[in-house]
Design a protein around this motif. Sequence first.
Motif, short mmCIF file in Angstrom:
data_model
loop_
_atom_site.label_atom_id
_atom_site.label_comp_id
_atom_site.label_asym_id
_atom_site.label_seq_id
_atom_site.Cartn_x
_atom_site.Cartn_y
_atom_site.Cartn_z
N CYS A 8 8.13 1.08 10.34
CA CYS A 8 8.44 -0.30 9.98
C CYS A 8 9.35 -0.91 11.04
O CYS A 8 10.38 -0.33 11.38
CB CYS A 8 9.14 -0.33 8.61
N ARG A 18 -2.30 1.14 2.98
CA ARG A 18 -2.69 0.95 1.58
C ARG A 18 -4.20 0.91 1.43
O ARG A 18 -4.75 1.44 0.49
CB ARG A 18 -2.08 -0.35 1.04
N TYR A 31 -4.27 -2.60 5.96
CA TYR A 31 -3.17 -3.28 5.28
C TYR A 31 -2.10 -2.23 5.04
O TYR A 31 -2.34 -1.23 4.37
CB TYR A 31 -3.68 -3.94 3.99
N GLN A 33 2.07 -0.94 4.30
CA GLN A 33 3.26 -1.23 3.52
C GLN A 33 4.34 -0.21 3.87
O GLN A 33 4.07 0.98 4.02
CB GLN A 33 2.96 -1.15 2.03
N SER A 40 10.10 -2.69 1.65
CA SER A 40 8.76 -3.04 1.13
C SER A 40 7.99 -4.05 1.97
O SER A 40 7.11 -4.74 1.47
CB SER A 40 8.84 -3.53 -0.32
N SER A 42 5.21 -5.61 4.29
CA SER A 42 3.78 -5.30 4.41
C SER A 42 3.17 -6.17 5.49
O SER A 42 3.70 -7.24 5.82
CB SER A 42 3.06 -5.46 3.07
#
Length: 96
Positions: A8, A18, A31, A33, A40, A42
Amino acid sequence: MSVYKLVCPHCRGKMRIRTSDGEHIFLRTAYLQCTNEACSWSCRATFEMTHELSPSSTPNPNALLPVAPSAMRRAALPQNDEEQLDMLDHKEHDHA
């Protein structure tokens, strides 16, 4: 479970895929996350296969990519294998 090591950009936590859709034989839209519940975050990402690093032993004639240049192949090697010769760069010399 994802085999990619995605981080991230906000909290530096692990990202997970995901879901993903195949757009083309060499392109997927994913996609993602962040697994850090406090973050959280995304996003949407694309994964594209661009070059062949080593040939398949069961080739598909519809799956043709350009062969990666030697510098790109070397960059894909684990760091401790930098001393190993690239077979595609090695030229046999006549010892006659």
